[in-house]
Design a protein around this motif. Sequence first.
Motif, PDB file in Angstrom:
ATOM      1  N   ALA B   8       0.859  -1.196   0.000  1.00 54.72           N
ATOM      2  CA  ALA B   8       0.000   0.000   0.000  1.00 54.72           C
ATOM      3  C   ALA B   8       0.887   1.235   0.000  1.00 54.72           C
ATOM      4  O   ALA B   8       2.009   1.203   0.523  1.00 54.72           O
ATOM      5  CB  ALA B   8      -0.885   0.010   1.238  1.00 54.72           C
ATOM      6  N   LEU B  24       2.638  -0.292  -9.129  1.00 56.86           N
ATOM      7  CA  LEU B  24       1.563  -0.804  -9.974  1.00 56.86           C
ATOM      8  C   LEU B  24       2.104  -1.345 -11.291  1.00 56.86           C
ATOM      9  O   LEU B  24       1.706  -2.409 -11.758  1.00 56.86           O
ATOM     10  CB  LEU B  24       0.595   0.363 -10.272  1.00 56.86           C
ATOM     11  N   LEU B  32      -0.135  -3.567  -6.007  1.00 57.91           N
ATOM     12  CA  LEU B  32      -0.542  -2.379  -5.250  1.00 57.91           C
ATOM     13  C   LEU B  32      -1.992  -2.577  -4.811  1.00 57.91           C
ATOM     14  O   LEU B  32      -2.925  -2.328  -5.583  1.00 57.91           O
ATOM     15  CB  LEU B  32      -0.420  -1.116  -6.102  1.00 57.91           C
ATOM     16  N   THR B  55      -6.669  -1.432  -7.079  1.00 62.37           N
ATOM     17  CA  THR B  55      -6.183  -0.816  -5.844  1.00 62.37           C
ATOM     18  C   THR B  55      -7.362  -0.194  -5.079  1.00 62.37           C
ATOM     19  O   THR B  55      -8.173   0.524  -5.671  1.00 62.37           O
ATOM     20  CB  THR B  55      -5.162   0.295  -6.186  1.00 62.37           C
TER      21      THR B  55
END
Lengths: 357, 357, 357, 357
Positions: B8, B24, B32, B55
């Motif tokens: 995160a 990502l 992610l 995400t």
Amino acid sequence: MVRKLKVAVSGLGRMGARHARHFLERTPRAELVAACDPDPKARAWAKQCLEPYGTVIYEDFDEMLRHPGLEAVVVSGITSEHAPQTSRAIEKDLHVLCEKPLSTDIATCQRVVDAAKQKPHLKVLCGFSRRFDASYRDAWNQIDAGDIGRATVIRSQTCDKYRDDDYFVQYAKHSGGIFVDANVHDIDLTLWYFGQDSIVKSVSAFGVVARYPGLKQYGDVDNGIAVVEFWGGRIAYYFSSRMMMAGQTDTTEVIGTHGKLMINASPANNLVEMHEPNGIRREIAQTYYDRFEQAFVTESNEFTAAVLDNTKLPFKLTGAVQAVKIGAAMTKSLRTGKKIDFDELGNEIEEVQKARL
Amino acid sequence: MVRKLKVAVSGLGRMGARHARHFLERTPRAELVAACDPDPKARAWAKQCLEPYGTVIYEDFDEMLRHPGLEAVVVSGITSEHAPQTSRAIEKDLHVLCEKPLSTDIATCQRVVDAAKQKPHLKVLCGFSRRFDASYRDAWNQIDAGDIGRATVIRSQTCDKYRDDDYFVQYAKHSGGIFVDANVHDIDLTLWYFGQDSIVKSVSAFGVVARYPGLKQYGDVDNGIAVVEFWGGRIAYYFSSRMMMAGQTDTTEVIGTHGKLMINASPANNLVEMHEPNGIRREIAQTYYDRFEQAFVTESNEFTAAVLDNTKLPFKLTGAVQAVKIGAAMTKSLRTGKKIDFDELGNEIEEVQKARL
Amino acid sequence: MVRKLKVAVSGLGRMGARHARHFLERTPRAELVAACDPDPKARAWAKQCLEPYGTVIYEDFDEMLRHPGLEAVVVSGITSEHAPQTSRAIEKDLHVLCEKPLSTDIATCQRVVDAAKQKPHLKVLCGFSRRFDASYRDAWNQIDAGDIGRATVIRSQTCDKYRDDDYFVQYAKHSGGIFVDANVHDIDLTLWYFGQDSIVKSVSAFGVVARYPGLKQYGDVDNGIAVVEFWGGRIAYYFSSRMMMAGQTDTTEVIGTHGKLMINASPANNLVEMHEPNGIRREIAQTYYDRFEQAFVTESNEFTAAVLDNTKLPFKLTGAVQAVKIGAAMTKSLRTGKKIDFDELGNEIEEVQKARL
Amino acid sequence: MVRKLKVAVSGLGRMGARHARHFLERTPRAELVAACDPDPKARAWAKQCLEPYGTVIYEDFDEMLRHPGLEAVVVSGITSEHAPQTSRAIEKDLHVLCEKPLSTDIATCQRVVDAAKQKPHLKVLCGFSRRFDASYRDAWNQIDAGDIGRATVIRSQTCDKYRDDDYFVQYAKHSGGIFVDANVHDIDLTLWYFGQDSIVKSVSAFGVVARYPGLKQYGDVDNGIAVVEFWGGRIAYYFSSRMMMAGQTDTTEVIGTHGKLMINASPANNLVEMHEPNGIRREIAQTYYDRFEQAFVTESNEFTAAVLDNTKLPFKLTGAVQAVKIGAAMTKSLRTGKKIDFDELGNEIEEVQKARL
């Protein structure tokens, strides 16, 4: 007291005036005893800048040759006078430093070489200035030491800064064309680095007129490319241009079987870099003389030393004929659109065949 | 199927958004899974650019920490949140990649390090991006191989392109000053190249305000110079600036007893040079990210690999405290006009003396 | 005929012999009429290399001063003789070109300046060679034209190639230390670029001994760093070293509010690059003279012209005192470990306070 | 969730394996669903490195084409399979990214182009990697913006590092010769910078064998030079070599009527320079991939984006035919020793004349 060489300069145009100053101010073992130029303006300059130092100013070349005690002459007038003046100076038993090219005509070149051969006690030098440049010499020393193995491919260029006038067009009338005028330096370097006895196998030349349409009337171009094959597996390729925006850009690359040398890959006029809002900038040499000034001075000094000490000149006069021969073949190739082939003796095959008929 | 690390990102400002994209798109072994930012604008960006890839977007950091299966957090918000968020993530047994500096306050830095020490199974990394740059690593390998002998003097600078707005002034409110913000990278490099256990002997700092008078209210400068002596005969000297016209100019020089390494002595943005009427020009990186983008991507990948494979991080967290300590001493020296001396244990002598009283 | 300046050179060591040759061979408006050296070896060299050109060789300096028609003297012997010989030449109404520094002692420097002021018709020049270097001059012209805004920060270094003998240790006995010997050039550049009337605010110096332990006995170092603040918001920082492996590495950077100039950021000895199995290599200048030879020649010529034409020298003698004063403060700072502060008149605060007591 | 392009890679040799990794790890909008190679070793690698990420490994190309949901194929096996595989993929309605050259045979190239034209909804890209390189693109943008006037002369070279094995000889069996294999990149750049519709006027090629005698049996050389004239007053000249000692040396120069661009005039692998006893040294890229890695990644990403977003590819497939045609003419010129002339439609004059008979 040490003996100084008594030198005269013929032709006080842009380059001739520089030669005069080099002998006057930067060649300690020489004395500039005389100078001549048929142009009254050039003589006026000489009266102001040379005469006060004791140099006698002449209008006529042959009269100057009779200057008492004269030992050596620098021939630096218009190209068409190079050969005749050099020959007459040799006749008078004078040493000669002649600006390149001896002539744009090969037979004429050869006659000068023949005349010089008759008087082996005279030093006769054709002024290929790059031969006196520290960087080109450093490269030669490395090649000679075997550092790059066998020199196999040479790339070399002589590129002038663009000028916003008709100088290059006017100049083209008598220059012999861009290959003989500019790339002749690169050809001479090639003969130096590949060996003076390299025999040309083929010559191909190409060109465009991009900025100076006036060149077309003289069969000349403002961007030229040429490839020269030599017998024995060596090739050189050349570029010349009259439209560089940044300045004089003369780069040479010598590719050997075991290494490569680059000369002037990143041109710069001095050691300053400017950091500005749009990046980092450096200036470069604007003219050929900006780039090679020191080489010309070395040339004056080494010519002087060779005469005074009766030592060998750094290279032979015969190379000058070979360089012009290759340059002239480029011009021919450019104009005919044909590759020019040579036999293993370096004779143009077509000419040999014609001769046979 | 291979396992991917569930990561995160906290804080989606300029640098945080980049970290999010790196994880990502350019960190194949990571996923992610979540991102958070208290700012609605940042979350709007995230909803558009991250959410479509799966995400989950949070407003609250602590809520995000409870994301199912979360393994690691990138802390990239405002500097004052670096330490508290890192600590809370550690508490939750999460691996952390925290943007530099941990804090502009040494004691706070130390508390984070202490917290991390309690959980040796966690990977906690402070993001000194240059440690991941290919050129700095190449230099390190050569130093480590002994190629330059003993590294003795380091010169290093972090210099930003001038901006025609009040960004740097606004930024100065919280940045801790130019030394802690910019030169902290150079200090970190010094600790890398001189050795992580190098002990500071003295710190002297100097500075001027030349373009941003608004900096004065924060005790900051737009051009800073600092010298750091280390016990054992080593010295580093630094420059930082906010007024480079050409662009980001981060150069480092490592002078050893037997050789020298230069990193980025001739900056260039790419391989193009422009030959123009006023010279040869090249452009350079405009921002820190332009220069170090690939290093940030390497950072993401190596952090991910270290967690997944339970291998060592490339450097220890403790160095981050040491770098801030030296940076803070520079700020103190700048403001007091005094040289700050340290004893052989690296304790500030004046503080030791005060403590004794 | 043109008039030539009658010049003598005192001291025919390494640099003095070069000065002699420059006046003999590369300064067309000058005539080297005399030279002296107390050392028989130096005189033997002079007899062989100078005498044949008409230069009279003397053992004694004062005797040489009586050489008929002598107009100017180059003082180039050991540093301790610079000031006394310059003073005696001035007394004899001779123009003087004195090698830097005038003296390592400020009061002595000042006495020479005072003597010169008494004879304003004499040209007295202290030979800061970089002032005559084309690149430094180009930088100056750009600064003077306002191209970089207000020059605010200067970085400058004078770094010698490492020598595998005890030359630098022997030299340290009399050199006044690395700051006065080497960085004095950088200080002089600073005074040029920041303005000759810049007033020093503080001096801090640092150093290590890394290769030549013998330097310690003379309180000298082989790597020195110094920072000089000037009143009015300007800073200069310097590096000097005796252990560069590649060669002489003298780089200067002038950071203005609107641009930056780099001088010699990428050193190179000539224009050749070697492509070898382990990369691309270029060689650099090995000595200070390799780098500045042409500047020394320009110095000879401009000194000569200033005398003959009675024009201004390119810079004032007073700067030489200021440069030595700052250099000496660096040495003091290095040895005491203290920052030296100056008041707004440029007086050392501690000295002012002592004087008051 | 975002849609990802389902891609397969055919041929997992050196370059194919890299393509596979680029799509797997560095192309976020793509998914590597399948890969194939007839060689068991290559499949073993794929099972270890690709399969764990969900890629299905095939032995047979046509079987792979039937992979459920497959949308695009990267053709990267041996050159002789480029055209057939591309054709079959097109037939199956798949988008294709094919490694250069489509074929060493022009007619075969043309057939692929014709097949692609039948299916205008498909994206078919021939992988000229330099088109995706940031520096070449920067140059293009400047040319396109008119910054250098009319691009008139191009110099470009593709030069490999010397290898101390028989790789280049083995490779020559199928490569089509150095001009088609290496200079085809330079030809493609020329078509880009001069305009895709430039019509060739003449081709002349030259070459020597200097290090790899084994090349002679395949009519190939290890150093090639070629000159290409285009109708409309433009010329390109090329160099290729297999014997660079320092590394991959790909330089391009675009000379316009009003400026010049140099790409990679001073090669360097990273930003580190080493100061060593014999000078300053930098390393350079060792292989083509070292130099163009990032360009290949950009290629993967842009191909993917063009398919997913149905946008234009950055250049047309037809250029690939033109480049091979010129490359093949070079080979012919090299082998015959003749200049090849073309009419204003770009047809080889000799062939046109033959056809007429």
